[in-house]
Design a protein around this motif. Structure first.
Motif, mmCIF file in Angstrom:
data_model
loop_
_atom_site.group_PDB
_atom_site.id
_atom_site.type_symbol
_atom_site.label_atom_id
_atom_site.label_comp_id
_atom_site.label_asym_id
_atom_site.label_seq_id
_atom_site.Cartn_x
_atom_site.Cartn_y
_atom_site.Cartn_z
ATOM 1 N N ARG A 110 0.905 -1.159 -0.077
ATOM 2 C CA ARG A 110 0.090 0.079 0.090
ATOM 3 C C ARG A 110 0.813 1.230 -0.142
ATOM 4 N NH1 ARG A 110 -2.873 -3.672 3.316
ATOM 5 N NH2 ARG A 110 -5.264 -3.774 2.558
ATOM 6 N N PRO A 111 0.299 2.393 -0.409
ATOM 7 C CA PRO A 111 0.977 3.513 -0.273
ATOM 8 C C PRO A 111 1.583 3.854 1.151
ATOM 9 C CG PRO A 111 -1.036 3.852 -1.486
ATOM 10 C CD PRO A 111 -0.953 2.756 -0.889
ATOM 11 N N LEU A 112 2.722 4.425 1.341
ATOM 12 C CA LEU A 112 3.489 4.820 2.492
ATOM 13 C C LEU A 112 2.387 5.636 3.480
ATOM 14 C CD1 LEU A 112 5.797 4.859 4.483
ATOM 15 C CD2 LEU A 112 6.535 6.778 3.596
ATOM 16 N N TRP A 113 1.777 6.672 2.935
ATOM 17 C CA TRP A 113 0.781 7.622 3.549
ATOM 18 C C TRP A 113 -0.411 6.713 4.220
ATOM 19 C CZ3 TRP A 113 -4.250 7.935 2.440
ATOM 20 C CH2 TRP A 113 -4.640 7.591 1.500
ATOM 21 N N LEU A 114 -0.874 5.799 3.687
ATOM 22 C CA LEU A 114 -1.988 4.951 4.394
ATOM 23 C C LEU A 114 -1.604 4.211 5.264
ATOM 24 C CD1 LEU A 114 -4.805 4.188 3.974
ATOM 25 C CD2 LEU A 114 -4.238 2.452 2.344
ATOM 26 N N TRP A 115 -0.323 3.462 5.289
ATOM 27 C CA TRP A 115 0.120 2.780 6.345
ATOM 28 C C TRP A 115 0.495 3.718 7.670
ATOM 29 C CZ3 TRP A 115 -0.652 -2.066 6.347
ATOM 30 C CH2 TRP A 115 -0.304 -2.895 5.066
ATOM 31 N N ARG A 116 0.898 4.936 7.410
ATOM 32 C CA ARG A 116 1.171 5.594 8.174
ATOM 33 C C ARG A 116 0.156 6.465 9.021
ATOM 34 N NH1 ARG A 116 5.920 8.835 9.430
ATOM 35 N NH2 ARG A 116 6.959 8.332 7.227
ATOM 36 N N LEU A 117 -0.846 6.551 8.180
ATOM 37 C CA LEU A 117 -2.012 7.102 8.930
ATOM 38 C C LEU A 117 -2.767 6.356 9.762
ATOM 39 C CD1 LEU A 117 -4.206 9.489 8.555
ATOM 40 C CD2 LEU A 117 -5.398 8.113 6.668
ATOM 41 N N ARG A 118 -2.864 4.887 9.471
ATOM 42 C CA ARG A 118 -3.357 3.683 10.285
ATOM 43 C C ARG A 118 -2.744 3.744 11.569
ATOM 44 N NH1 ARG A 118 -5.037 -0.968 5.925
ATOM 45 N NH2 ARG A 118 -6.819 -0.130 4.761
ATOM 46 N N ALA A 119 -1.281 3.533 11.237
ATOM 47 C CA ALA A 119 -0.535 3.458 12.357
ATOM 48 C C ALA A 119 -0.693 4.644 13.448
ATOM 49 C CB ALA A 119 0.900 3.234 12.168
ATOM 50 N N GLU A 120 -0.701 5.810 13.062
ATOM 51 C CA GLU A 120 -0.639 6.993 13.894
ATOM 52 C C GLU A 120 -2.006 7.091 14.494
ATOM 53 O OE1 GLU A 120 0.574 10.280 11.522
ATOM 54 O OE2 GLU A 120 2.751 9.432 11.247
ATOM 55 N N ARG A 121 -3.085 6.676 13.909
ATOM 56 C CA ARG A 121 -4.533 6.913 14.421
ATOM 57 C C ARG A 121 -4.997 5.823 15.427
ATOM 58 N NH1 ARG A 121 -8.454 9.267 9.612
ATOM 59 N NH2 ARG A 121 -7.370 11.401 9.491
ATOM 60 N N LYS A 122 -4.077 4.903 15.760
ATOM 61 C CA LYS A 122 -4.449 4.030 16.699
ATOM 62 C C LYS A 122 -4.757 4.702 17.901
ATOM 63 C CE LYS A 122 -2.086 -0.127 14.901
ATOM 64 N NZ LYS A 122 -0.919 -0.921 14.862
ATOM 65 N N LYS A 123 -5.904 4.499 18.584
ATOM 66 C CA LYS A 123 -6.487 5.129 19.770
ATOM 67 C C LYS A 123 -5.458 4.993 20.878
ATOM 68 C CE LYS A 123 -11.328 5.249 18.707
ATOM 69 N NZ LYS A 123 -12.448 4.666 19.102
ATOM 70 N N GLU A 124 -5.161 3.740 21.130
ATOM 71 C CA GLU A 124 -4.222 3.518 22.409
ATOM 72 C C GLU A 124 -3.033 4.155 22.214
ATOM 73 O OE1 GLU A 124 -5.430 1.136 20.446
ATOM 74 O OE2 GLU A 124 -6.841 0.106 21.353
ATOM 75 N N ARG A 125 -2.421 4.175 21.026
ATOM 76 C CA ARG A 125 -1.272 4.991 20.866
ATOM 77 C C ARG A 125 -1.390 6.559 20.895
ATOM 78 N NH1 ARG A 125 2.459 7.335 17.728
ATOM 79 N NH2 ARG A 125 4.527 6.200 17.361
#
Length: 205
Positions: free
Chosen positions: A91-106
């Protein structure tokens, strides 16, 4: 009181435009752990101010390239939280990054850390420099806004590696014109007069 934040530097070309989950997680680990290469950065003279940073090679190298003087001090609240991705295929890098950064616990952990650290620093009222990853820097800026502080940046939109942010109390600023200069370096007569009334030493031009 001035709190400078320097966003941790990264090696050029570290992130691919497209990748799978495993590659993304590995790149995120390397961004935190690997020291960036030599880079021409304007150095800040910390004098005797503390320079707080996480215990990572990237943060130590960033401090070496961007700061002179100061007492390097390990700060556990600045330790980067791992960015991880899950899923199949590329997948595009921005999509992986967006999903990882938006994790509620994080995000909740980052917000708690930022609040705890900034509250402590504001209560002390001392100048300092922080080396922090981009996401934590953004949380620190949001926290500063909630505490009624002013923020000045070298970038716009999202924080980027090597960016610098200055956090100050609003009462340290002139407020007499649109520039809203710091009273330690006022650019108009109103600011100089206000600094004199407050007994704030003005930096010579």
């Amino acid at each position: 009181m001035k709190i400078w934040i320097i966003c941790t530097g990264e090696r050029e070309g570290l992130w691919p435009k497209r990748c799978d989950a495993k590659s993304f997680t590995e790149c995120a680990r390397r961004a935190a752990e690997e020291a960036p290469e030599e880079r021409q950065e304007r150095k800040m003279d910390a004098g005797e101010e503390p320079v707080l940073l996480p215990d990572t090679a990237a943060a130590r190298r960033t401090a070496e390239l961007c700061v002179t003087g100061g007492a390097l001090t390990a700060e556990p609240l600045l330790e980067p939280l791992p960015l991880t991705a899950e899923g199949e295929g590329e997948r595009p890098l921005w999509l992986w990054r967006l999903r990882a950064e938006r994790k509620k616990e994080r995000r909740a952990q980052l917000r708690t850390r930022a609040e705890s650290l900034l509250t402590r620093l504001l209560s002390r009222g001392e100048d300092c420099i922080l080396i922090a990853d981009c996401l934590l820097a953004e949380e620190l800026m949001d926290c500063a806004r909630r505490h009624g502080c002013s923020r000045a940046r070298t970038g716009i939109f999202r924080c980027r590696p090597w960016e610098r942010v200055l956090i100050t109390r609003r009462d340290m600023h002139c407020g007499g014109c649109g520039h809203n200069c710091l009273l330690t370096n006022p650019g108009c007569g109103v600011g100089r007069d206000k600094a004199a009334r407050k007994g704030i030493p003005v930096r010579e031009k």
